[in-house]
Design an enzyme around this catalytic site. Sequence first.
Site, PDB file in Angstrom:
ATOM      1  N   LYS A 270      42.728  -4.303 -12.092  1.00  0.00           N
ATOM      2  CA  LYS A 270      43.717  -5.074 -12.488  1.00  0.00           C
ATOM      3  C   LYS A 270      42.800  -5.695 -13.723  1.00  0.00           C
ATOM      4  O   LYS A 270      42.783  -5.415 -14.672  1.00  0.00           O
ATOM      5  CB  LYS A 270      44.415  -6.258 -11.586  1.00  0.00           C
ATOM      6  CG  LYS A 270      44.627  -6.452 -10.547  1.00  0.00           C
ATOM      7  CD  LYS A 270      45.952  -5.273 -10.688  1.00  0.00           C
ATOM      8  CE  LYS A 270      46.435  -4.364  -9.133  1.00  0.00           C
ATOM      9  NZ  LYS A 270      47.957  -4.108  -8.723  1.00  0.00           N
TER      10      LYS A 270
ATOM     11  N   TRP B 140      51.097  -9.279   1.167  1.00  0.00           N
ATOM     12  CA  TRP B 140      51.408  -7.256  -0.053  1.00  0.00           C
ATOM     13  C   TRP B 140      51.858  -7.041   1.118  1.00  0.00           C
ATOM     14  O   TRP B 140      51.179  -6.472   2.422  1.00  0.00           O
ATOM     15  CB  TRP B 140      50.127  -6.874  -0.612  1.00  0.00           C
ATOM     16  CG  TRP B 140      50.079  -5.296  -1.593  1.00  0.00           C
ATOM     17  CD1 TRP B 140      50.464  -5.555  -1.980  1.00  0.00           C
ATOM     18  CD2 TRP B 140      48.555  -5.046  -0.963  1.00  0.00           C
ATOM     19  NE1 TRP B 140      50.625  -4.177  -2.062  1.00  0.00           N
ATOM     20  CE2 TRP B 140      49.271  -3.638  -1.615  1.00  0.00           C
ATOM     21  CE3 TRP B 140      47.443  -5.065  -0.621  1.00  0.00           C
ATOM     22  CZ2 TRP B 140      48.484  -2.677  -2.512  1.00  0.00           C
ATOM     23  CZ3 TRP B 140      46.874  -3.486  -0.790  1.00  0.00           C
ATOM     24  CH2 TRP B 140      47.621  -2.536  -1.223  1.00  0.00           C
TER      25      TRP B 140
ATOM     26  N   ASP C  13      40.854 -11.128   0.615  1.00  0.00           N
ATOM     27  CA  ASP C  13      40.830  -9.779   0.122  1.00  0.00           C
ATOM     28  C   ASP C  13      41.167 -10.304  -2.725  1.00  0.00           C
ATOM     29  O   ASP C  13      41.976 -11.323  -2.407  1.00  0.00           O
ATOM     30  CB  ASP C  13      42.976  -9.073  -0.231  1.00  0.00           C
ATOM     31  CG  ASP C  13      42.737  -7.960  -0.888  1.00  0.00           C
ATOM     32  OD1 ASP C  13      42.293  -7.165  -2.139  1.00  0.00           O
ATOM     33  OD2 ASP C  13      43.926  -7.425  -0.396  1.00  0.00           O
TER      34      ASP C  13
HETATM   35  C1  LMR Z   1      50.789  -4.501  -6.293  1.00  0.00           C
HETATM   36  O1  LMR Z   1      50.485  -4.934  -5.754  1.00  0.00           O
HETATM   37  O2  LMR Z   1      51.882  -3.934  -6.891  1.00  0.00           O
HETATM   38  C2  LMR Z   1      49.677  -3.471  -6.408  1.00  0.00           C
HETATM   39  O3  LMR Z   1      48.529  -4.067  -5.683  1.00  0.00           O
HETATM   40  C3  LMR Z   1      49.568  -2.112  -6.524  1.00  0.00           C
HETATM   41  C4  LMR Z   1      49.876  -1.575  -4.975  1.00  0.00           C
HETATM   42  O4  LMR Z   1      48.773  -0.571  -4.839  1.00  0.00           O
HETATM   43  O5  LMR Z   1      50.623  -1.487  -4.836  1.00  0.00           O
END
Ligand code: LMR
Length: 398
Positions: free
Chosen positions: A246, A130, A211
């Site tokens: 979520k 991420w 996470d």
């Molecule tokens: C995402 O990965 O789209 C979500 O977790 C929202 C974010 O805060 O990035």
Amino acid sequence: MWKNVKAAPADSILGLTEAFRNDPNVKKVNLGVGVYKDEEGRTPILACVKAAEKILLEKEGTKSYLPISGDPTYAKEVQNLLFGEASEVITSGRAVTAHAPGGTGALRVGGDLLKKFYPAAKVWISKPTWANHKGVFQTAGFELAEYAYYNPATRAVDFGAMTACLEKVPAGDIVLLHACCHNPSGVDLNSDQWRQVAAIGKEKGWIPFLDFAYQGFGESVEADRCGIEEFAATGVDFFIASSFSKNFGLYNERTGALTVVCPTAEEAAVAMSHLKTTIRVIYSNPPAHGGLVVATILSDPELHKQWLGELAGMRDRIKAMRVALVEGLAARGVKGDFSSITRQRGMFSFSGLSDEIVAWLRTNKAIYVVGGGRINLAGLTKANIDYVCDAIAEALDK
Ligand code: LMR
């Protein structure tokens, strides 16, 4: 003050939503940010949340501060979800939980807490991960390193390469793992692989940081916590950042938690004392509403059951959209094998679309996809699936 300062780049995920909002194209589709949409394209408030809010509106008697670590009932219910009621971690009291403002807040609090005791540690992130993981831990002052995870050739976890990297992580470094529904790839470890990774962590002495933002979006609330259970079984110290954005749809209520699991209850009490001093200087104490909603739902058997049903509904709709996308592309004779999309879990899929195609889709079709080709399947509906499949077919034919 700002005359000679260059503007910062837009956020790679949330910046996309801003651009989407400003796009006048009536056919626009947002497959970017990880936000659930129902069949009508709305992000609904769950019925169990509405019911809990009604109860709270009647019962809530004060807006006074919460404790630094948040509402104790919330912490207890978070732990029940993470470890299972009556699990050894809970009965032994060797985990402590603080309400944090969302999963991001939990990651950052955990980062700041770890920095105090392991100032020279590196944080190991999966390749890919991420986008915000990098920013959160770099801003907490850590140097980053990557461990192998996703293999684009097989569209699966490269478990051999992953474990080879994790074997080499030095004791005292921090390894950030996605507990389920890996973001962005959608590919996860099975329970046997989790057991092996947990054993490596114990042997090498690195600090696991899980996470856990998508519990219940993979298979079920129970099945999705198998990685947590494997680490808990080793008895090592580890951290969990969890989120209800979520699975309760509480995105803007910033409802997450940081849980620190220790070998003993005595150590957990010490951990909590430092967790509190860390939180106090960042946001003092958490916002109450989201945590009270979650605690109200999870501690009421009827509402709890209703929540599980609504969560299953979201999960099943996303799975159906995975199948619809793969079938839609196949029906259009699109080159390439997209079948891996149905094997991936959670909200996301690594579509295999190149950055060039991603840019073409945005410019020409107002379809918003995160760079690297991550698609949020929850943004697909019966109303837009044909438009999206046609657009991808056209893009790949170029
Ligand atoms: C995402 O990965 O789209 C979500 O977790 C929202 C974010 O805060 O990035």
